[in-house]
Design a protein around this motif. Structure first.
Motif, mmCIF file in Angstrom:
data_model
loop_
_atom_site.group_PDB
_atom_site.id
_atom_site.type_symbol
_atom_site.label_atom_id
_atom_site.label_comp_id
_atom_site.label_asym_id
_atom_site.label_seq_id
_atom_site.Cartn_x
_atom_site.Cartn_y
_atom_site.Cartn_z
ATOM 1 N N PHE A 277 30.222 22.146 -15.112
ATOM 2 C CA PHE A 277 29.694 22.112 -13.750
ATOM 3 C C PHE A 277 30.615 22.770 -12.738
ATOM 4 O O PHE A 277 31.842 22.762 -12.904
ATOM 5 C CB PHE A 277 29.474 20.657 -13.303
ATOM 6 C CG PHE A 277 28.603 19.858 -14.205
ATOM 7 C CD1 PHE A 277 27.272 20.188 -14.387
ATOM 8 C CD2 PHE A 277 29.112 18.751 -14.878
ATOM 9 C CE1 PHE A 277 26.462 19.437 -15.224
ATOM 10 C CE2 PHE A 277 28.305 17.996 -15.709
ATOM 11 C CZ PHE A 277 26.976 18.338 -15.890
ATOM 12 N N LYS B 12 26.020 20.161 -10.662
ATOM 13 C CA LYS B 12 25.390 19.060 -11.383
ATOM 14 C C LYS B 12 24.069 18.637 -10.733
ATOM 15 O O LYS B 12 23.115 18.296 -11.438
ATOM 16 C CB LYS B 12 26.357 17.882 -11.475
ATOM 17 C CG LYS B 12 25.899 16.811 -12.418
ATOM 18 C CD LYS B 12 26.960 15.764 -12.621
ATOM 19 C CE LYS B 12 26.467 14.727 -13.615
ATOM 20 N NZ LYS B 12 27.461 13.674 -13.828
ATOM 21 N N THR C 264 32.124 15.585 -20.176
ATOM 22 C CA THR C 264 31.625 16.783 -20.850
ATOM 23 C C THR C 264 32.497 17.176 -22.042
ATOM 24 O O THR C 264 32.601 18.351 -22.394
ATOM 25 C CB THR C 264 31.499 17.958 -19.860
ATOM 26 O OG1 THR C 264 32.766 18.166 -19.235
ATOM 27 C CG2 THR C 264 30.432 17.678 -18.820
ATOM 28 N N ASN D 50 21.810 11.863 -18.389
ATOM 29 C CA ASN D 50 23.036 12.657 -18.242
ATOM 30 C C ASN D 50 23.180 13.693 -19.362
ATOM 31 O O ASN D 50 23.666 14.799 -19.130
ATOM 32 C CB ASN D 50 24.265 11.747 -18.177
ATOM 33 C CG ASN D 50 25.455 12.456 -17.581
ATOM 34 O OD1 ASN D 50 25.371 13.054 -16.521
ATOM 35 N ND2 ASN D 50 26.573 12.405 -18.281
ATOM 36 N N ILE E 66 23.719 17.750 -18.810
ATOM 37 C CA ILE E 66 24.779 18.532 -19.462
ATOM 38 C C ILE E 66 24.176 19.650 -20.306
ATOM 39 O O ILE E 66 24.627 20.797 -20.250
ATOM 40 C CB ILE E 66 25.702 17.621 -20.296
ATOM 41 C CG1 ILE E 66 26.484 16.685 -19.375
ATOM 42 C CG2 ILE E 66 26.654 18.455 -21.150
ATOM 43 C CD1 ILE E 66 27.208 15.559 -20.096
ATOM 44 N N SER F 111 22.982 22.506 -18.255
ATOM 45 C CA SER F 111 24.115 23.218 -17.644
ATOM 46 C C SER F 111 24.915 24.020 -18.660
ATOM 47 O O SER F 111 25.510 25.039 -18.316
ATOM 48 C CB SER F 111 25.031 22.216 -16.942
ATOM 49 O OG SER F 111 24.319 21.559 -15.918
#
Length: 140
Positions: free
Chosen positions: A55, A125, A49, A3, A7, A10
């Motif tokens: 996202f 995502k 986040t 994860n 993140i 992104s």
């Protein structure tokens, strides 16, 4: 973690960069500052986040929560943010709807600044996960 890679990938898209989300994310992630979720209604959306919008799904959820529309309708609004005319139309609508649902003008303005900067230049995502998978497999 996987994860974390999603993140990180992104965060370095034009939307999060333009809306200055990188430093607040890192400062919160490393414990230098507390996450700023702007309004308690947005805490579940922004929890993973560190209070920043990363996202497309978060943009959609924020629009839905603050205006009371469905996620499908909120996605249409997110898409409209990608051009100037659509952005102004969404802005006028967003402020009216969010005010009618009891949000304070300063909260709406702060969220709008993030949404406007994010526009359609973020990442969903699932796309980030697809890019993160090869990196994750190499690191294992």
């Amino acid at each position: 973690t996987f994860n974390d890679l999603i993140i990180d990938i992104s965060l370095f898209r034009p939307g999060p960069v333009k809306s200055d989300m990188i430093a607040p994310f890192l400062n919160s992630r490393h414990g230098f500052t507390a996450a700023d979720v702007i309004h308690p209604d947005l805490a579940p959306i922004l929890q993973e986040t560190e209070g920043v919008v990363v996202f497309h799904e978060q943009v959609i959820s924020i629009i839905s929560v603050m205006t009371g529309i469905s996620l499908a309708a909120a996605d249409e609004k997110r898409r409209a943010l990608g051009d100037r005319a659509g952005q102004q139309e969404v802005c006028d609508w967003f402020f009216t709807q969010a005010l009618s649902r009891g949000y304070e003008l300063k909260v709406i303005t702060k969220i709008w600044d993030v949404l406007r900067a994010f526009a359609s230049f973020g990442f969903c995502k699932a796309h980030a996960a697809a890019f993160a998978l090869p990196s994750y497999l190499l690191l294992r």
